[in-house]
Design an enzyme around this catalytic site. Structure first.
Site, PDB file in Angstrom:
ATOM      1  N   GLU A 121       2.964  -9.591  -6.240  1.00  0.00           N
ATOM      2  CA  GLU A 121       2.999  -8.321  -6.544  1.00  0.00           C
ATOM      3  C   GLU A 121       4.630  -7.554  -7.434  1.00  0.00           C
ATOM      4  OE1 GLU A 121       0.111  -4.274  -6.954  1.00  0.00           O
ATOM      5  OE2 GLU A 121      -0.224  -5.557  -5.135  1.00  0.00           O
ATOM      6  N   ALA A 262       4.290  -2.208   1.712  1.00  0.00           N
ATOM      7  CA  ALA A 262       4.054  -3.289   2.773  1.00  0.00           C
ATOM      8  C   ALA A 262       3.073  -3.955   1.102  1.00  0.00           C
ATOM      9  CB  ALA A 262       2.526  -2.801   3.385  1.00  0.00           C
ATOM     10  N   MET A 263       1.968  -4.988   1.945  1.00  0.00           N
ATOM     11  CA  MET A 263       1.194  -5.693   0.852  1.00  0.00           C
ATOM     12  C   MET A 263       0.562  -6.814   1.161  1.00  0.00           C
ATOM     13  SD  MET A 263       1.229  -6.437  -2.452  1.00  0.00           S
ATOM     14  CE  MET A 263      -0.147  -7.157  -3.109  1.00  0.00           C
ATOM     15  N   GLU A 264      -1.164  -5.831  -0.180  1.00  0.00           N
ATOM     16  CA  GLU A 264      -2.140  -6.431   1.021  1.00  0.00           C
ATOM     17  C   GLU A 264      -2.691  -7.793   0.718  1.00  0.00           C
ATOM     18  OE1 GLU A 264      -2.901  -5.203  -3.337  1.00  0.00           O
ATOM     19  OE2 GLU A 264      -1.600  -4.583  -1.914  1.00  0.00           O
ATOM     20  N   ASN A 265      -1.614  -8.831   0.523  1.00  0.00           N
ATOM     21  CA  ASN A 265      -2.305 -10.387  -0.049  1.00  0.00           C
ATOM     22  C   ASN A 265      -3.868 -10.293   0.939  1.00  0.00           C
ATOM     23  OD1 ASN A 265       0.161 -10.345  -0.844  1.00  0.00           O
ATOM     24  ND2 ASN A 265       0.737 -10.500   1.668  1.00  0.00           N
ATOM     25  N   HIS A 297      -3.923   2.446   4.302  1.00  0.00           N
ATOM     26  CA  HIS A 297      -3.971   1.662   2.597  1.00  0.00           C
ATOM     27  C   HIS A 297      -4.648   0.736   2.145  1.00  0.00           C
ATOM     28  CE1 HIS A 297      -2.214   2.490  -1.188  1.00  0.00           C
ATOM     29  NE2 HIS A 297      -2.217   1.442  -1.021  1.00  0.00           N
ATOM     30  N   GLU A 298      -3.199  -0.485   3.266  1.00  0.00           N
ATOM     31  CA  GLU A 298      -3.643  -2.159   2.773  1.00  0.00           C
ATOM     32  C   GLU A 298      -4.692  -2.146   3.428  1.00  0.00           C
ATOM     33  OE1 GLU A 298      -1.158  -2.688   0.884  1.00  0.00           O
ATOM     34  OE2 GLU A 298       0.091  -0.869   1.464  1.00  0.00           O
ATOM     35  N   HIS A 301      -7.637  -1.673   0.347  1.00  0.00           N
ATOM     36  CA  HIS A 301      -7.464  -2.647  -0.538  1.00  0.00           C
ATOM     37  C   HIS A 301      -7.783  -3.901  -0.049  1.00  0.00           C
ATOM     38  CE1 HIS A 301      -4.242  -0.940  -3.909  1.00  0.00           C
ATOM     39  NE2 HIS A 301      -3.759  -1.547  -2.105  1.00  0.00           N
ATOM     40  N   GLU A 320      -4.696   1.259  -7.047  1.00  0.00           N
ATOM     41  CA  GLU A 320      -4.216   2.185  -6.436  1.00  0.00           C
ATOM     42  C   GLU A 320      -4.488   3.426  -5.859  1.00  0.00           C
ATOM     43  OE1 GLU A 320      -1.839   0.759  -4.141  1.00  0.00           O
ATOM     44  OE2 GLU A 320      -1.415  -0.889  -4.736  1.00  0.00           O
TER      45      GLU A 320
END
Length: 868
Positions: A121, A262-265, A297-298, A301, A320
């Site tokens: 992202e 962080a990233m919600e993959n 949060h992640e 998502h 977001e």
């Protein structure tokens, strides 16, 4: 060539889509080979050329339906394939090769420590292979990863593990399949040797989900809090929103090198280790709460971001803003709702309001973008969450949840828009949100100017409200917004809330401000009230009401809303600073007013909620005070702020010392009661450091600390008060923790924000410290970022040395990690807020950057807007 802007109005659906993608990845840090097989469908009749995004790798081959294909064109950003002769469904096979070890941008596929991971992202997948790299192209992914078994015993990707095996040459392979359609930005891959924490969660429908958290070797004892946080988030999302997890496994991997939080993959969240690792010796209370919040949060998502993604990047706030609102509510439900609200508002007022006043001002749904990474902003996230919160305020919890259910039912499995969300809320609730939609398209911070009058004879109280949004860098014309203004009227004698009545009936405590000027009348008001305005910060606006000091003390004493009480003391702090700054600038003596002293005394003598008291007596930061002025005087603000700290310390030393001793905790526990006590005790310590007690008290506090919260409080107090023990304590801390980067980030940030005159020399020395790594974003933010954004007096030194230092760092980062550079440049682009001499120096630095031959798009956009 100057980068081109993209516009929201130019959106058009793709001519082709990709329905399935198979990735065969032969993984190695120095040379990775990627074979991608794309099942493509033509969506637009007559479309003849398929343009795929891709850069920063070696292109090896292209096959179409299994045959070598040569009818294509390539440039630095794309591959365009002639498919005029093909049926509407066809298959492409593309081979690429890349070098993760040399990828310092930390986007695409890159090396983190001894492992390899991805960050896709917003537009990182195109650095791995050619793809329709846009969020409205949703495909099912199957991924086979092959790598050295010794180097990379764990090979992870999205979805469920469907097969694995070993090869004769010491390599092994794992195959993953994600059953859900997703855009390329949600693809993830991680390979490495980790410690693994395993657990499980049983969903409300009885499905068992395997939970796995992967951390660097030796960090397993710091992963437990993250796991507990994940389980609390999964349970909360079922209870509050009715949303259940959908895969058999949920994985989190903590990596040291990461540009964001962080990233919600889908099913495989990659985290900055800062937001996973915690134990009492290494993490503060704030770290614990932040970790829980980011984990949540992640996870949230999964539905608001993954199952429903955004149609295009202009719609980023759809996922977001909504997900930040959800994580804020999660923290509020589990901890202190008033404390959480106050912290969120403080961030909004200092950072987001400043962004609205900067060259980068934009609505929560931007209209134009050059570099998408630049719109991962506090406006899109935090103001976006405030817009969702206003909808919640206007609808109420029950109707809001009905709107959420409709939104999910209609958009699950699709790439949606902000309009889809608002429309669902409107139809589910029956509330007209036509005018409210302007919040999505209008930038800037509205100013609500309120005056009042009391008709004693008729017992009528009136509030005259006008709204005005100043012009911003991106928009001159502004329209009236729909602003929910939550109010209470307080009897200044009894302290009771007065009933809100119109001539005919009871009134809601939320006033709908929709016009440029409105008057609201309240009947049966038997005494002139003190109005509590913008209760709970019901809208992201600046409030202009001429409160007297006695009215503010009444609010402080009587208001039922804790946010209003906190805000009242903030206004008293602000008034005290403004008056003294004027005296200072006019060559007069600074004074500590009796009314302000009375307010502080009242707070220290009546502690019911230690955490709320701690928040209320905490001195606002220099950056908080800066937002009170059109032209900022960084040196004057620092001097007045220090005067106020020393005055409170001197006048209330006995009370502060008494509270300090009364709020001691024993064994460290992460619970609301103990966090509140530590917060108040450490605020008291920060003031007492400026008294004769300071030296001994701070040293003892440091020596007796059994947790990082108290250790850091002592270090901070010694540093800010410039105590004799400071250097001894800092050296002791460094000797103990120099091998732990995350802990050292706290030390680095303290050093970078020292009040010393020669702090820039200290900062430059830190760049050569044994624990510093210029390629690690956390280290760079802790040193360079902390100095530039949290030490305004030093950064804005009139000799320009702070600006020159930051520009030197940005030039270096422009080559290695433009995304981090773009974050760090923020203090420099707000040049219009400073005096002429500083503006000239800042402009000179920006022009130096603009003259770079290889200036990254991330930086170009911000510099160009700043210099216009």
């Amino acid at each position: 060539m100057q980068p081109k802007a993209k516009f929201r109005k130019d959106y058009r659906a793709p001519d082709f889509t990709i329905t399935e993608i198979y990735l065969d990845i032969q993984l190695d840090a120095d040379r990775t080979f990627v074979t991608s097989v794309l099942n493509v469908e033509r969506k637009t009749e007559g479309a003849t050329h398929l343009k795929l995004d891709g850069h920063s790798f070696d292109f090896l081959s292209l096959k179409l339906n299994g045959q070598e294909h040569v009818e294509f064109e390539r440039d630095e950003e794309s591959l365009t394939v002639n498919v005029a002769e093909q049926a509407d469904k066809f298959q492409l096979q593309i081979e690429t090769a890349l070098n993760p070890a040399q990828n310092t941008s930390l986007q695409g596929l890159y090396q983190s420590g001894d492992g390899i991971c991805t960050q896709c992202e917003a537009e990182g997948f195109r650095q791995i292979t050619y793809m329709l790299d846009r969020p409205d192209v949703l495909a099912k992914y199957r991924t086979k990863i092959t790598a050295s078994k010794e180097k990379y015993p764990f090979l992870l990707s999205n979805g469920n593990r469907i097969a694995q095996g070993k090869l004769a040459d010491g390599r092994h392979w794992v195959e993953w399949e994600d059953p859900f359609f997703k855009p390329s930005y949600l693809f993830a891959l991680v390979a490495g040797d980790f410690d693994l924490l395993q657990d499980k969660f049983v969903t409300k429908s009885g499905r068992e989900v395997a939970l796995e958290i992967y951390v660097d070797k030796g960090n397993l004892d710091r992963a437990g809090w993250a796991m507990e946080s994940l389980k609390r988030a999964m349970k909360w999302d079922e209870d509050r929103f009715g949303l259940e997890y959908d895969l058999d496994i949920y994985m989190i991997v903590a990596v040291d090198f990461f540009n964001m939080g962080a990233m919600e993959n889908k099913g495989l969240n990659v985290f900055n280790s800062k937001f996973v690792l915690a134990k009492p010796e290494t993490a503060t209370d704030e770290d614990y709460i932040n970790i829980e919040s980011v984990i949540a949060h992640e996870y949230f998502h999964n539905w608001t971001g993954n199952r429903i993604t955004c149609r295009d990047w202009f719609q980023l706030s759809l996922k977001e803003g909504l997900t930040v609102f959800r994580d804020q509510e999660f923290t509020s439900d589990l901890w202190s709702r008033p404390a959480k609200r106050i912290e969120d508002v403080r961030l909004l007022r200092t950072v987001q309001f400043a962004e609205d006043a900067s060259p980068m001002a934009h609505p929560i749904r931007p209209e134009k973008v050059i570099e998408m990474n630049n719109f991962y902003t506090v406006t899109v996230y935090e103001k976006g969450a405030e817009v969702i919160r206003m909808i919640h305020t206007l609808l109420g919890e029950e109707k809001f949840q009905k709107g959420m259910q409709l939104y999910v039912a209609e958009n699950d499995g699709t790439a949606a828009t902000c309009e889809d969300f608002v429309s669902a809320m409107e139809r589910a609730s029956g509330v007209d949100l036509a005018q409210f939609r302007r919040w999505y398209s209008q930038s800037g911070t509205p100013i609500l100017t309120v005056t009042d009058e009391y008709d004693e004879a008729r017992q009528v109280y009136r509030l005259h409200v006008s709204q005005h949004t100043p012009a911003t860098a991106d928009q001159v014309e502004k329209l009236s917004l729909h602003i929910p203004l939550k109010v209470a009227l307080i009897d200044p004698t009894s302290g009771q809330n007065l009933p809100l009545r119109s001539e005919a009936a009871e009134m809601s405590d939320v006033l709908n401000v929709t016009e440029s000027q409105q008057t609201f009348e309240f009947f049966g008001v038997k005494t002139q009230p003190v109005p509590a305005l913008l209760c709970n910060f019901s809208a992201p606006v600046k409030l202009d009401f001429s409160y007297s000091k006695s009215q503010l003390i009444s609010l402080l004493k009587f208001a039922k809303n804790d946010f209003v009480r906190w805000d009242a003391i903030q206004l008293l702090f602000n008034g005290e600073l403004k008056e003294n700054l004027t005296r200072l600038q006019q060559g007069g003596m600074m004074q500590f007013s009796h009314e302000f002293g009375s307010a502080i005394e009242m707070l220290l003598d009546n502690v019911e909620d230690p955490q709320l008291t701690a928040l209320m007596v905490t001195m606002p930061k220099e950056t908080d005070f800066a937002e009170l002025f059109d032209t900022i005087d960084p040196v004057g603000i620092a001097k007045v702020r220090e005067f106020l700290i020393e005055s409170i310390a001197a006048y209330f030393e006995d009370r502060l010392y008494k509270l300090y001793n009364a709020n001691k905790c024993g064994t460290y526990r992460v619970c609301e009661q103990d966090i509140a006590k530590r917060a108040l005790r450490n605020v008291c310590l920060s003031y007492l450091a400026f008294t004769d007690l300071g030296e001994k008290l701070v040293k003892t506090h440091y020596d007796q600390a059994n947790n990082m919260t108290d250790t850091l409080a002592a270090l901070s107090a010694a540093t800010k008060a410039e105590l004799e023990c400071r250097d001894e304590l800092l050296a002791d801390f460094e000797a103990q923790w120099y091998q732990d980067g995350l802990v050292m980030d706290k030390w680095f940030a303290l050093q970078a924000t020292r009040p010393d005159e020669d702090v820039l020399n200290v900062v430059q020395g830190l760049l050569n410290h044994r624990s510093f790594n210029f390629n690690n974003p956390n280290r760079v933010r802790a040193v360079v970022g902390a100095f530039a954004s949290q030490n305004p007096k030093a950064f804005h030194n009139i000799d320009g040395s702070g600006y020159r230092f930051l520009v030197d760092m940005l030039i270096k980062l422009n080559d290695s990690n433009p995304q981090v550079a773009s974050r760090l440049i923020e203090p420099l682009i707000k040049l219009s807020r400073y005096d002429g001499q500083r503006q000239t120096l800042m402009r000179r630095g920006l022009e130096r950057l603009k003259g770079l031959d290889n200036l990254a798009r991330d930086l170009f956009e911000k510099i160009d807007k700043s210099l216009q």
